[in-house]
Design a protein around this motif. Structure first.
Motif, mmCIF file in Angstrom:
data_model
loop_
_atom_site.group_PDB
_atom_site.id
_atom_site.type_symbol
_atom_site.label_atom_id
_atom_site.label_comp_id
_atom_site.label_asym_id
_atom_site.label_seq_id
_atom_site.Cartn_x
_atom_site.Cartn_y
_atom_site.Cartn_z
ATOM 1 N N UNK A 20 0.827 -1.199 0.000
ATOM 2 C CA UNK A 20 0.000 0.000 0.000
ATOM 3 C C UNK A 20 0.869 1.259 0.000
ATOM 4 N N UNK A 21 0.251 2.426 0.137
ATOM 5 C CA UNK A 21 0.979 3.693 0.090
ATOM 6 C C UNK A 21 1.972 3.837 1.244
ATOM 7 N N UNK A 22 1.763 3.106 2.331
ATOM 8 C CA UNK A 22 2.687 3.133 3.472
ATOM 9 C C UNK A 22 3.814 2.116 3.311
ATOM 10 N N UNK A 23 3.908 1.491 2.127
ATOM 11 C CA UNK A 23 4.933 0.480 1.815
ATOM 12 C C UNK A 23 4.798 -0.778 2.664
ATOM 13 N N UNK A 112 12.668 -12.134 -3.757
ATOM 14 C CA UNK A 112 11.349 -11.848 -3.198
ATOM 15 C C UNK A 112 11.085 -10.354 -3.000
ATOM 16 N N UNK A 113 11.911 -9.498 -3.565
ATOM 17 C CA UNK A 113 11.608 -8.069 -3.554
ATOM 18 C C UNK A 113 12.481 -7.246 -2.660
ATOM 19 N N UNK A 114 12.188 -6.002 -2.664
ATOM 20 C CA UNK A 114 11.174 -5.175 -3.240
ATOM 21 C C UNK A 114 11.408 -4.811 -4.704
ATOM 22 N N UNK A 115 10.745 -3.726 -5.123
ATOM 23 C CA UNK A 115 10.738 -3.361 -6.537
ATOM 24 C C UNK A 115 12.126 -3.197 -7.154
ATOM 25 N N UNK A 116 13.019 -2.502 -6.468
ATOM 26 C CA UNK A 116 14.362 -2.297 -7.022
ATOM 27 C C UNK A 116 15.125 -3.615 -7.127
ATOM 28 N N UNK A 117 14.945 -4.482 -6.151
ATOM 29 C CA UNK A 117 15.615 -5.789 -6.185
ATOM 30 C C UNK A 117 15.047 -6.613 -7.340
ATOM 31 N N UNK A 139 -4.681 1.875 -4.675
ATOM 32 C CA UNK A 139 -4.364 3.178 -5.261
ATOM 33 C C UNK A 139 -3.239 3.874 -4.499
ATOM 34 N N UNK A 140 -2.272 4.397 -5.238
ATOM 35 C CA UNK A 140 -1.145 5.081 -4.610
ATOM 36 C C UNK A 140 -0.168 4.137 -3.943
ATOM 37 N N UNK A 141 -0.311 2.837 -4.196
ATOM 38 C CA UNK A 141 0.547 1.844 -3.552
ATOM 39 C C UNK A 141 1.934 1.778 -4.153
ATOM 40 N N UNK A 142 2.696 0.803 -3.692
ATOM 41 C CA UNK A 142 4.069 0.603 -4.158
ATOM 42 C C UNK A 142 4.057 -0.386 -5.317
ATOM 43 N N UNK A 144 5.142 -3.127 -8.100
ATOM 44 C CA UNK A 144 5.960 -4.328 -7.945
ATOM 45 C C UNK A 144 7.307 -4.215 -8.669
ATOM 46 N N UNK A 145 7.335 -3.543 -9.819
ATOM 47 C CA UNK A 145 8.560 -3.424 -10.617
ATOM 48 C C UNK A 145 8.767 -1.979 -11.045
ATOM 49 N N UNK A 146 10.011 -1.608 -11.332
ATOM 50 C CA UNK A 146 10.223 -0.336 -12.010
ATOM 51 C C UNK A 146 9.462 -0.368 -13.346
ATOM 52 N N UNK A 147 8.802 0.718 -13.690
ATOM 53 C CA UNK A 147 8.016 0.777 -14.920
ATOM 54 C C UNK A 147 6.535 0.538 -14.728
ATOM 55 N N UNK A 148 6.132 0.088 -13.529
ATOM 56 C CA UNK A 148 4.714 -0.086 -13.187
ATOM 57 C C UNK A 148 4.340 1.137 -12.350
ATOM 58 N N UNK A 149 3.243 1.807 -12.582
ATOM 59 C CA UNK A 149 2.037 1.402 -13.288
ATOM 60 C C UNK A 149 1.959 1.874 -14.749
ATOM 61 N N UNK A 150 2.988 2.562 -15.237
ATOM 62 C CA UNK A 150 2.942 2.992 -16.638
ATOM 63 C C UNK A 150 2.700 1.799 -17.556
ATOM 64 N N UNK A 151 3.289 0.673 -17.211
ATOM 65 C CA UNK A 151 3.047 -0.592 -17.915
ATOM 66 C C UNK A 151 2.605 -1.607 -16.876
ATOM 67 N N UNK A 152 1.918 -2.638 -17.331
ATOM 68 C CA UNK A 152 1.478 -3.691 -16.414
ATOM 69 C C UNK A 152 2.683 -4.555 -16.027
ATOM 70 N N UNK A 153 2.594 -5.252 -14.896
ATOM 71 C CA UNK A 153 3.669 -6.182 -14.548
ATOM 72 C C UNK A 153 3.924 -7.196 -15.666
#
Length: 185
Positions: A20-23, A112-117, A139-142, A144-153
């Motif tokens: 979520x937005x609080x990571x 197992x993450x996070x997004x940068x890993x 909404x406003x969450x973290x 999963x990958x760099x490039x999301x939400x501009x593109x889907x996972x």
């Protein structure tokens, strides 16, 4: 050094968020079927790789060898709080050096993450196991990958040479499924 098989694991909301937005991974994104799938995968893995804030929080967690990605050290060092963990700064050492320090030279590394890993291994995954909770939105969450939400996972995985296999339902009530995305050779 023999190569490790590299597998990724994440559950995401319908909008591609892993927290979520609080990571924080909210309870709405936790499903028993996915938890069982994830736990079994980690129990089979020889090494777990994650960032400082990612942790699987399971009974077997303390017994697992792990590499923790951090900028708090120059290269590779033992984790003073966990004898089974190696701290790794990718700016100062290779992944292979971190694996060597951890004493893992073959088998499977579970990312197992996070997004940068996740992003660091995009071109190295053998399989990425993408679990999807289609009825959850964060909404406003973290992302999963760099490039999301501009593109889907899914689009991000495909852009890195991975192809979707057959989805498996993990939680019928929640509609949660996991899809293996495998390297196209």
């Amino acid at each position: 050094m023999p190569t490790l098989r590299i597998d990724g694991y994440v559950i995401v909301s319908a909008d591609g968020m892993l927290a979520n937005a609080a990571h924080v991974m909210p309870d709405e994104l936790k499903f028993e079927g996915d938890k069982q799938f994830f736990t079994a995968a980690l129990d089979r893995a020889d090494l777990i790789v994650h960032g400082r804030h990612s942790y699987e929080d399971q009974p077997n967690s303390p017994r697992r060898k792990r590499v923790i990605v951090t900028r708090s050290i120059a290269a590779v060092a033992p984790d003073p709080s966990n004898p089974k963990a190696t701290l790794w700064n990718p700016a100062g050492a290779t992944f292979e050096a971190a694996c060597d320090h951890a004493g893992v030279h073959s088998g499977t590394a579970a990312i197992i993450g996070g997004p940068d890993v996740f992003g660091m291994f995009m071109d190295r995954y053998d399989t990425f196991w993408l679990s999807l909770a289609p009825r959850v939105r964060l909404p406003g969450g973290e992302p999963c990958f760099p490039g999301v939400p501009e593109r889907s996972p899914q689009a991000v995985l495909a852009a890195h040479g991975l192809k979707a296999g057959e989805a498996q339902i993990l939680d019928p009530a929640g509609g949660v499924s996991v899809t293996p995305w495998r390297r196209v050779t």
